[in-house]
Design a protein around this motif. Structure first.
Motif, PDB file in Angstrom:
ATOM      1  N   THR A  88      -7.908   3.066   7.084  1.00 23.52           N
ATOM      2  CA  THR A  88      -6.908   3.403   8.100  1.00 23.52           C
ATOM      3  C   THR A  88      -5.503   3.093   7.600  1.00 23.52           C
ATOM      4  OG1 THR A  88      -8.504   2.990   9.860  1.00 23.52           O
ATOM      5  CG2 THR A  88      -6.185   2.953  10.489  1.00 23.52           C
ATOM      6  N   ALA A  89      -5.327   1.955   6.942  1.00 23.74           N
ATOM      7  CA  ALA A  89      -4.019   1.589   6.392  1.00 23.74           C
ATOM      8  C   ALA A  89      -3.578   2.583   5.327  1.00 23.74           C
ATOM      9  CB  ALA A  89      -4.063   0.163   5.825  1.00 23.74           C
ATOM     10  N   ILE A  90      -4.506   3.047   4.502  1.00 26.62           N
ATOM     11  CA  ILE A  90      -4.174   4.031   3.467  1.00 26.62           C
ATOM     12  C   ILE A  90      -3.750   5.346   4.107  1.00 26.62           C
ATOM     13  CG2 ILE A  90      -5.163   5.454   1.630  1.00 26.62           C
ATOM     14  CD1 ILE A  90      -6.807   2.926   0.820  1.00 26.62           C
ATOM     15  N   VAL A  91      -4.483   5.817   5.101  1.00 27.06           N
ATOM     16  CA  VAL A  91      -4.127   7.067   5.777  1.00 27.06           C
ATOM     17  C   VAL A  91      -2.755   6.939   6.434  1.00 27.06           C
ATOM     18  CG1 VAL A  91      -4.722   8.631   7.674  1.00 27.06           C
ATOM     19  CG2 VAL A  91      -6.491   7.875   6.073  1.00 27.06           C
ATOM     20  N   ARG A  92      -2.502   5.806   7.084  1.00 26.34           N
ATOM     21  CA  ARG A  92      -1.187   5.601   7.710  1.00 26.34           C
ATOM     22  C   ARG A  92      -0.070   5.591   6.670  1.00 26.34           C
ATOM     23  NH1 ARG A  92      -2.305   1.287  12.594  1.00 26.34           N
ATOM     24  NH2 ARG A  92      -3.285   2.805  13.960  1.00 26.34           N
ATOM     25  N   ALA A  93      -0.318   4.952   5.528  1.00 26.35           N
ATOM     26  CA  ALA A  93       0.687   4.937   4.459  1.00 26.35           C
ATOM     27  C   ALA A  93       0.945   6.346   3.939  1.00 26.35           C
ATOM     28  CB  ALA A  93       0.239   4.012   3.326  1.00 26.35           C
ATOM     29  N   ALA A  94      -0.091   7.165   3.858  1.00 23.73           N
ATOM     30  CA  ALA A  94       0.060   8.544   3.393  1.00 23.73           C
ATOM     31  C   ALA A  94       0.889   9.375   4.366  1.00 23.73           C
ATOM     32  CB  ALA A  94      -1.312   9.192   3.184  1.00 23.73           C
ATOM     33  N   HIS A  95       0.962   8.934   5.609  1.00 21.66           N
ATOM     34  CA  HIS A  95       1.717   9.666   6.628  1.00 21.66           C
ATOM     35  C   HIS A  95       3.037   8.988   6.957  1.00 21.66           C
ATOM     36  CE1 HIS A  95      -1.250  12.765   7.445  1.00 21.66           C
ATOM     37  NE2 HIS A  95      -2.113  11.840   7.077  1.00 21.66           N
TER      38      HIS A  95
ATOM     39  N   LEU B 197      -3.059  -5.128   6.319  1.00 19.44           N
ATOM     40  CA  LEU B 197      -4.062  -4.537   7.194  1.00 19.44           C
ATOM     41  C   LEU B 197      -3.861  -4.865   8.657  1.00 19.44           C
ATOM     42  CD1 LEU B 197      -7.245  -5.102   5.056  1.00 19.44           C
ATOM     43  CD2 LEU B 197      -5.922  -3.025   5.315  1.00 19.44           C
ATOM     44  N   ALA B 198      -2.978  -5.772   8.990  1.00 25.09           N
ATOM     45  CA  ALA B 198      -2.873  -6.217  10.385  1.00 25.09           C
ATOM     46  C   ALA B 198      -2.575  -5.062  11.333  1.00 25.09           C
ATOM     47  CB  ALA B 198      -1.794  -7.277  10.503  1.00 25.09           C
ATOM     48  N   LYS B 199      -1.676  -4.155  10.958  1.00 26.04           N
ATOM     49  CA  LYS B 199      -1.304  -3.071  11.857  1.00 26.04           C
ATOM     50  C   LYS B 199      -2.370  -1.963  11.891  1.00 26.04           C
ATOM     51  CE  LYS B 199       2.629  -0.349  13.276  1.00 26.04           C
ATOM     52  NZ  LYS B 199       3.969   0.075  12.977  1.00 26.04           N
ATOM     53  N   ALA B 200      -3.244  -1.923  10.865  1.00 27.34           N
ATOM     54  CA  ALA B 200      -4.272  -0.868  10.795  1.00 27.34           C
ATOM     55  C   ALA B 200      -5.390  -1.107  11.805  1.00 27.34           C
ATOM     56  CB  ALA B 200      -4.859  -0.809   9.391  1.00 27.34           C
TER      57      ALA B 200
ATOM     58  N   ILE C  64       0.871  -1.172   0.000  1.00 25.76           N
ATOM     59  CA  ILE C  64       0.000   0.000   0.000  1.00 25.76           C
ATOM     60  C   ILE C  64       0.909   1.223   0.000  1.00 25.76           C
ATOM     61  CG2 ILE C  64      -1.716   1.353   1.256  1.00 25.76           C
ATOM     62  CD1 ILE C  64      -2.706  -1.224   2.527  1.00 25.76           C
ATOM     63  N   GLN C  65       0.784   2.043  -1.021  1.00 28.36           N
ATOM     64  CA  GLN C  65       1.513   3.302  -1.083  1.00 28.36           C
ATOM     65  C   GLN C  65       0.468   4.410  -1.152  1.00 28.36           C
ATOM     66  OE1 GLN C  65       3.622   2.004  -4.729  1.00 28.36           O
ATOM     67  NE2 GLN C  65       5.448   2.806  -3.691  1.00 28.36           N
ATOM     68  N   ALA C  66       0.722   5.509  -0.470  1.00 27.50           N
ATOM     69  CA  ALA C  66      -0.250   6.604  -0.507  1.00 27.50           C
ATOM     70  C   ALA C  66       0.445   7.928  -0.228  1.00 27.50           C
ATOM     71  CB  ALA C  66      -1.358   6.370   0.518  1.00 27.50           C
ATOM     72  N   ILE C  67      -0.170   8.968  -0.718  1.00 23.84           N
ATOM     73  CA  ILE C  67       0.270  10.322  -0.439  1.00 23.84           C
ATOM     74  C   ILE C  67      -0.978  11.147  -0.153  1.00 23.84           C
ATOM     75  CG2 ILE C  67       0.299  10.950  -2.884  1.00 23.84           C
ATOM     76  CD1 ILE C  67       2.635  12.857  -2.203  1.00 23.84           C
ATOM     77  N   GLY C  68      -0.908  12.004   0.830  1.00 24.99           N
ATOM     78  CA  GLY C  68      -2.047  12.845   1.171  1.00 24.99           C
ATOM     79  C   GLY C  68      -1.576  14.243   1.501  1.00 24.99           C
ATOM     80  N   TRP C  69      -2.470  15.195   1.379  1.00 25.32           N
ATOM     81  CA  TRP C  69      -2.128  16.565   1.740  1.00 25.32           C
ATOM     82  C   TRP C  69      -3.372  17.336   2.145  1.00 25.32           C
ATOM     83  CZ3 TRP C  69      -1.890  14.739  -3.241  1.00 25.32           C
ATOM     84  CH2 TRP C  69      -2.743  15.333  -4.167  1.00 25.32           C
ATOM     85  N   SER C  70      -3.111  18.426   2.818  1.00 26.32           N
ATOM     86  CA  SER C  70      -4.188  19.284   3.292  1.00 26.32           C
ATOM     87  C   SER C  70      -4.164  20.588   2.519  1.00 26.32           C
ATOM     88  CB  SER C  70      -3.992  19.564   4.786  1.00 26.32           C
ATOM     89  OG  SER C  70      -4.939  20.515   5.214  1.00 26.32           O
ATOM     90  N   ASP C  71      -5.288  20.933   1.927  1.00 26.50           N
ATOM     91  CA  ASP C  71      -5.415  22.220   1.242  1.00 26.50           C
ATOM     92  C   ASP C  71      -5.934  23.291   2.192  1.00 26.50           C
ATOM     93  OD1 ASP C  71      -4.583  21.325  -1.298  1.00 26.50           O
ATOM     94  OD2 ASP C  71      -6.588  20.570  -1.744  1.00 26.50           O
ATOM     95  N   PHE C  72      -6.693  22.877   3.193  1.00 27.79           N
ATOM     96  CA  PHE C  72      -7.372  23.834   4.048  1.00 27.79           C
ATOM     97  C   PHE C  72      -6.973  23.725   5.506  1.00 27.79           C
ATOM     98  CE2 PHE C  72     -10.273  22.820   0.503  1.00 27.79           C
ATOM     99  CZ  PHE C  72     -10.175  24.037  -0.168  1.00 27.79           C
ATOM    100  N   GLY C  73      -6.010  22.873   5.829  1.00 27.45           N
ATOM    101  CA  GLY C  73      -5.505  22.772   7.189  1.00 27.45           C
ATOM    102  C   GLY C  73      -6.236  21.766   8.039  1.00 27.45           C
ATOM    103  N   GLY C  74      -5.491  21.162   8.950  1.00 25.05           N
ATOM    104  CA  GLY C  74      -6.093  20.272   9.924  1.00 25.05           C
ATOM    105  C   GLY C  74      -6.050  18.806   9.570  1.00 25.05           C
ATOM    106  N   HIS C  75      -6.624  18.425   8.443  1.00 31.62           N
ATOM    107  CA  HIS C  75      -6.715  17.016   8.051  1.00 31.62           C
ATOM    108  C   HIS C  75      -6.435  16.894   6.559  1.00 31.62           C
ATOM    109  CE1 HIS C  75      -8.499  15.944  11.891  1.00 31.62           C
ATOM    110  NE2 HIS C  75      -9.293  16.992  11.765  1.00 31.62           N
ATOM    111  N   ASP C  76      -6.161  15.647   6.138  1.00 34.07           N
ATOM    112  CA  ASP C  76      -5.958  15.413   4.703  1.00 34.07           C
ATOM    113  C   ASP C  76      -7.222  15.772   3.940  1.00 34.07           C
ATOM    114  OD1 ASP C  76      -3.322  14.321   4.794  1.00 34.07           O
ATOM    115  OD2 ASP C  76      -4.153  12.436   5.517  1.00 34.07           O
ATOM    116  N   ASP C  77      -7.051  16.557   2.895  1.00 37.22           N
ATOM    117  CA  ASP C  77      -8.169  16.879   2.012  1.00 37.22           C
ATOM    118  C   ASP C  77      -8.155  16.010   0.767  1.00 37.22           C
ATOM    119  OD1 ASP C  77      -9.313  19.048   3.529  1.00 37.22           O
ATOM    120  OD2 ASP C  77      -7.531  20.207   2.981  1.00 37.22           O
ATOM    121  N   VAL C  78      -6.974  15.521   0.394  1.00 40.13           N
ATOM    122  CA  VAL C  78      -6.824  14.671  -0.786  1.00 40.13           C
ATOM    123  C   VAL C  78      -5.868  13.538  -0.424  1.00 40.13           C
ATOM    124  CG1 VAL C  78      -6.084  14.565  -3.198  1.00 40.13           C
ATOM    125  CG2 VAL C  78      -7.083  16.682  -2.304  1.00 40.13           C
ATOM    126  N   ILE C  79      -6.214  12.330  -0.826  1.00 43.59           N
ATOM    127  CA  ILE C  79      -5.304  11.184  -0.692  1.00 43.59           C
ATOM    128  C   ILE C  79      -5.347  10.383  -1.992  1.00 43.59           C
ATOM    129  CG2 ILE C  79      -4.921   8.945   0.407  1.00 43.59           C
ATOM    130  CD1 ILE C  79      -5.493  10.124   3.048  1.00 43.59           C
TER     131      ILE C  79
END
Length: 174
Positions: free
Chosen positions: A156-163, A170-173, A14-29
């Motif tokens: 959850t696994a995708i969000v963790r990979a993005a960070h 999925l075991a660790k998620a 699982i590879q992912a990238i995420g970012w926040s456009d408006f602050g606080g949380h990922d807006d795009v992953i």
């Protein structure tokens, strides 16, 4: 009633990238999932887009399908038998023939089927009606508890990979 067997999803990567456009949380992953069988899935989720988009493109052996859930339309494209007989024309064609081959590609060599599904019921309404009916009739929904849990674990696994968590699977998620 529908069976309660959970679908256990496993991934080689699982590879992912995420970012926040408006602050606080990922807006795009953007996520890239590789399954043990070699199948690859590319997923994008955005709450920051100006226009809501609910689309899916599926590619598999000799077929491509594009589903637009918002417009309720689908397009399926697959090669006609003539494509395989003419495939040699598409490998290093002479430059003057490229434009004509490009035009002929979809007209002569591929079957494209477009379907408008807008006359039927709205899919999200069907989903909500199904859930309400299951609650009222005390039936198990199509997406039961274990399947919902698996979906949350995958998200959850995708969000963790993005960070930056390089954990695969999925075991660790959980």
């Amino acid at each position: 009633p529908i069976g309660t067997t959970a679908i256990q999803l496993s991934f080689d990567r699982i590879q992912a990238i995420g970012w926040s456009d408006f602050g606080g949380h990922d807006d795009v992953i953007h996520a890239h999932l590789t399954f043990p069988c070699g199948t690859v899935a590319h997923l994008t989720a955005s709450r920051a887009d100006v226009k809501p988009v609910r689309e899916m493109t599926l590619r598999w052996t000799q077929t491509l399908a594009h589903l637009d859930f918002a417009a309720r339309r689908s397009v399926v494209c697959s090669p006609k038998p003539d494509f395989y007989e003419a495939a040699h024309l598409f490998v290093n064609p002479p430059v003057p023939q490229i434009a004509s081959l490009r035009e002929r590609l979809h007209n002569d060599f591929f079957q494209v089927t477009e379907t408008d599904h807008s006359a039927g019921p709205e899919l999200l309404a069907i989903e909500l009606d199904h859930f309400v009916t299951c609650v009222r009739d005390r039936r198990e929904p199509l997406v039961n508890g274990p399947r919902a849990r698996d979906a949350v674990q995958l998200a959850t696994a995708i969000v963790r990979a993005a960070h930056g968590d390089a954990t695969v699977g999925l075991a660790k998620a959980a």
